[in-house]
Scaffold this active site. Structure first.
Site, mmCIF file in Angstrom:
data_model
loop_
_atom_site.group_PDB
_atom_site.id
_atom_site.type_symbol
_atom_site.label_atom_id
_atom_site.label_comp_id
_atom_site.label_asym_id
_atom_site.label_seq_id
_atom_site.Cartn_x
_atom_site.Cartn_y
_atom_site.Cartn_z
ATOM 1 C CE LYS A 115 -2.055 0.117 -4.143
ATOM 2 N NZ LYS A 115 -1.781 1.181 -5.109
ATOM 3 C CB ILE A 145 3.433 6.200 1.822
ATOM 4 C CG1 ILE A 145 3.443 7.258 0.721
ATOM 5 C CG2 ILE A 145 2.826 6.741 3.100
ATOM 6 C CD1 ILE A 145 2.055 7.723 0.314
ATOM 7 C CG ASP A 205 -4.002 -0.667 -7.312
ATOM 8 O OD1 ASP A 205 -3.107 -1.530 -7.378
ATOM 9 O OD2 ASP A 205 -3.853 0.425 -6.748
ATOM 10 C CB VAL A 240 -0.912 0.052 1.246
ATOM 11 C CG1 VAL A 240 -1.806 1.298 1.198
ATOM 12 C CG2 VAL A 240 -1.761 -1.206 1.353
ATOM 13 N N GLY A 274 4.131 5.690 -18.908
ATOM 14 C CA GLY A 274 4.383 4.465 -18.150
ATOM 15 C C GLY A 274 3.663 4.425 -16.809
#
Ligand SMILES: NC(=O)c1ccc[n+]([C@@H]2O[C@H](COP(=O)([O-])OP(=O)(O)OC[C@H]3O[C@@H](n4cnc5c(N)ncnc54)[C@H](OP(=O)(O)O)[C@@H]3O)[C@@H](O)[C@H]2O)c1
Length: 729
Positions: free
Chosen positions: A247, A179, A243, A175, A229
């Site tokens: 998380k 961070i 996604d 996640v 990208g």
């Protein structure tokens, strides 16, 4: 790279001891000292690592382990040695050099290595990643993974397995990339009761939304993200919120210490957004972000991922591009925000290597990190029972009754409207954009309301409604016949509604619908006469309904032929996009049209029979009269049905001139609003009785309007506005 694997440390963490110091409590100081003298000397038996995957994150991790090898060894008091690297294609060029003896495509070679300590899974996807992680933990290996899907779906059972086996399962990189949110939740905030999590945790979608906020449309912003990208060729996982959902499930599980599965949460993506939503958002002081949020409300948890309008002043609104941020609320910390790069080789490798270092230190100390989840018996609130304020953007045909219809559907679902904005999308079109902000309402009710609004069907393709007026003998029908031919040549379908009983178009039969002119009639032409039965005006009472029917049948242009130029003809203004006044040379009384009061409603003036002498003079007179009276610049066109002069030009102008009612001027806007209000009033139960009194002459129009206004029920009390200032799209 594989210099330091001379001694086996065994599989159990307790056995990883400093050969020289001889005890698990040994401090790092001697290692630092040893490292200073000889950075390459291995003072402890190394921690042997297998990397499963050498893609973006795998190669980044390998590069970091190799380039900072001495520094990491000094900090940890033990060297971390990448011993195996599993890939699918060993021939693939990679940004880091992998020694051939480490590279393998055979997972069995890795799992059979008795000297292996840690498996680092960086392959992605659910399988075979989950199976490999389970096999590693079962065999007493520590595991580091960046795999959000596996942790979100199977984290509970894998953590329990790790706890049973006395090994670590670490997933900091799963996640928020670089961070450090997982360890913050697991350790640093352990004394807190976390009550809410709000996060921007998908860099791809945040990049796209940031570009859309700057005016780009979704497709263009996605293309740019792919070129840079930031988005994959198949971007669904990112843009549909999946996604972020994985998380959020991980964050919620750790924050609320309860097992929150992805299936407990709902994800709505950003694919339906348009740059216009960002414009509206900006006007109202909002940014639009894909927010993953969850909160604990007593014994219930609720959470979802969806595009949210958040105040432009909020901290999350300032998170731009591929950056991520997680905002936590806890009983001790109040608010805490972590911000940084949520993806990319280096930030993610930073998190993977941090996990590896913690494990290496645990091995050295003979400890392991146990994560306790599911401590609390919290239930999950279903999505349909969650409250939110909503923003709706609807394309509707701009006609009376539509807003009332939508308001009625929302009201039937207990959704109250807090504000409405109506905009034209195109000056010549009659499709309007309706933006509705609601008070707090249930997700389930809103879903049903949207279904009901959708069942109204797609917005009707609006016809261009053109009223043609002018005194008797000016040649309205003849000109309409020529216009039909011209419009048909341009591929347009035409309906003519003749409110004039004298019209040769309808053969003079009051309700006849036969065409008696010498012009082309085909499937693209419909002609109908309409009786003006009330006798109060020059247009038929049911004109609006018939125009709507013509639109239902898909006619491009609806021409309304009125009785003749006169005060009553001004009523056509309420129905037509364009009012065309026909004049002719040598009318005798040059100012008769001015007296008739139709000049002020005309959007286009045609000097018909312009092949006769004096046409240009009349045109000049009209121009100066219009300018003198109102300063108006209404176009004046010369046309002749006999010679064909100006007919095609006129047909083109009829389709392209901005709609008079929808010019956006104050009077037009006022009339629009008044029409809508009147439409609402006419639906009140007392309306038929009031209309009957007016129709029979017992009350005048002012009294009828006053009674209609009095017949309105008093408005219900406003619902209290929800505490949240955002609105769901
Ligand atoms: N990319 C990021 O910025 C980022 C950020 C945070 C988390 N993550 C997570 O990190 C993990 C890896 O992501 P990534 O972007 O590095 O993926 P990637 O570039 O696609 O790399 C995947 C690697 O795994 C190998 N691999 C895949 N399936 C395999 C199999 N069945 N057997 C053997 N090797 C296999 C591939 O081998 P080949 O090279 O031979 O094809 C490749 O080296 C994912 O779980 C992802 O969600 C990524």
């Amino acid at each position: 790279m594989v210099q330091c694997h001379s001694r086996s440390c065994g599989r159990s963490p307790a056995r990883v001891l400093d050969q020289r110091a001889g005890g698990p409590e040994d401090s790092a100081a001697p290692s630092h000292a040893a490292d200073r003298h000889s950075p390459r000397r291995c003072v402890l038996s190394p921690v042997n690592v297998a990397l499963l995957g050498a893609g973006v994150v795998g190669a980044g991790t390998l590069d970091l382990l190799l380039s900072k090898r001495a520094q990491l060894a000094a900090m940890n008091g033990v060297e971390i040695v990448p011993r195996h690297v599993l890939v699918r294609d060993p021939a693939r060029r990679r940004p880091v050099t992998i020694p051939p003896e480490a590279l393998t495509t055979d997972p069995a070679r890795i799992f059979s290595d008795p000297d292996l300590h840690v498996v680092v899974e960086l392959m992605g996807g659910e399988e075979p990643a989950r199976t490999y992680i389970e096999a590693a933990l079962s065999a007493g290996r520590h595991v580091v993974t960046a795999n959000k899907e596996v942790i979100a779906k199977h984290g509970g059972e894998l953590l329990r397995l790790a706890n049973r086996k006395g090994v670590d399962l670490s997933f900091e990189a799963s996640v928020g990339g670089g961070i450090p949110i997982i360890d913050t939740l697991r350790k640093d905030l352990i004394a807190n009761d976390i009550t809410a999590v709000r996060a921007i945790i998908n860099g791809t979608s945040n990049f796209i939304l940031t570009a859309m906020s700057a005016g780009r449309e979704y497709a263009e912003a996605l293309r740019q993200a792919q070129e840079l990208g930031y988005a994959e060729a198949d971007p669904r996982n990112d843009v549909e919120g999946i996604d972020a959902l994985y998380k959020l499930s991980i964050l919620s599980t750790l924050a609320f210490r309860a097992d929150v599965r992805p299936t407990d949460l709902t994800a709505l993506g950003i694919t339906g957004l348009s740059a216009r939503d960002f414009q509206y958002g900006a006007e109202m002081g909002y940014e639009i972000k894909l927010i993953a949020w969850a909160r604990r409300d007593g014994s219930q948890i609720e959470g979802a991922v969806y595009p949210l309008m958040i105040s432009r002043d909020s901290q999350l609104a300032a998170v731009k591009g591929v950056f991520n941020a997680v905002l936590l609320e806890g009983d001790q910390i109040d608010q805490l925000m972590l911000y940084g790069r949520g993806a990319g080789a280096k930030p993610t490798a930073s998190a993977v290597v941090a996990d590896l270092c913690r494990i290496a230190q645990n091995i050295r100390r003979g400890a392991s990190d146990h994560i306790h989840i599911n401590e609390r018996a919290l239930s999950i609130r279903p999505f349909s029972k969650m409250l939110a304020r909503f923003y709706l953007r609807l394309s509707v045909v701009d006609r009376p009754g539509v807003l009332a219809q939508i308001a009625q559907i929302l009201g039937a679902h207990q959704i109250s409207i807090s504000s409405v904005i109506q905009r034209e999308t195109d000056e010549t079109s009659r499709v309007a954009e309706l933006v509705i902000m609601t008070h707090a309402a249930l997700e389930g009710q809103m879903a049903h309301a949207i279904d009901a609004i959708r069942s109204l069907g797609p917005p009707l393709r609006p016809a261009r409604v053109v009223a043609i007026t002018g005194s008797g003998g000016v040649g309205k029908s003849t000109l309409i016949g020529k216009l039909i031919e011209s419009l048909r040549r341009q591929g347009r379908t035409v309906a003519v509604l003749a409110c004039d009983p004298e019209s040769p178009l309808t053969g003079g039969a009051l309700l006849g619908d036969r065409f008696r002119m010498g012009t082309v009639v085909d499937d693209g032409v419909y002609i109908r006469s309409l009786a003006a039965c009330s006798g109060r005006q020059a247009i038929a009472d049911h004109l609006g309904g018939v125009i709507r029917l013509c639109e239902e049948f898909g006619f491009d242009v609806v021409i309304v032929e009125t009785v003749g130029a006169g005060q009553g003809d001004t009523a056509i203004r309420a129905w037509a996009d364009l009012v065309v006044l026909l004049l002719q040379p040598e009318t005798g009384d040059d100012l008769q049209w001015e007296k008739a009061g139709v000049l002020e409603v005309a959007d286009l003036i045609v000097i018909h029979k312009a092949d006769l002498p004096g046409a240009e003079r009349v045109a000049q007179q009209v121009r100066s009269a219009m300018e003198l009276s109102s300063g108006s610049k209404v176009p004046v066109v010369l046309a002749s049905s006999r010679t064909g002069l100006g007919i095609d030009e006129l047909a083109r102008l009829l389709q392209t001139l901005p709609s008079a009612i929808r010019r956006g001027d104050e009077i037009g806007a006022f009339l629009d609003e008044a029409r809508r209000e009147l439409d609402r009033l006419l639906r009140e139960p007392d309306a038929p009785q009031i209309l009957a009194l007016w129709r029979t002459g017992r009350i005048d129009i002012q009294e009828a309007l006053r009674r209609l206004l009095d017949s309105r029920p008093s408005r219900p009390e406003e619902e209290p506005t929800g505490a949240r200032s955002e609105s769901v799209i």
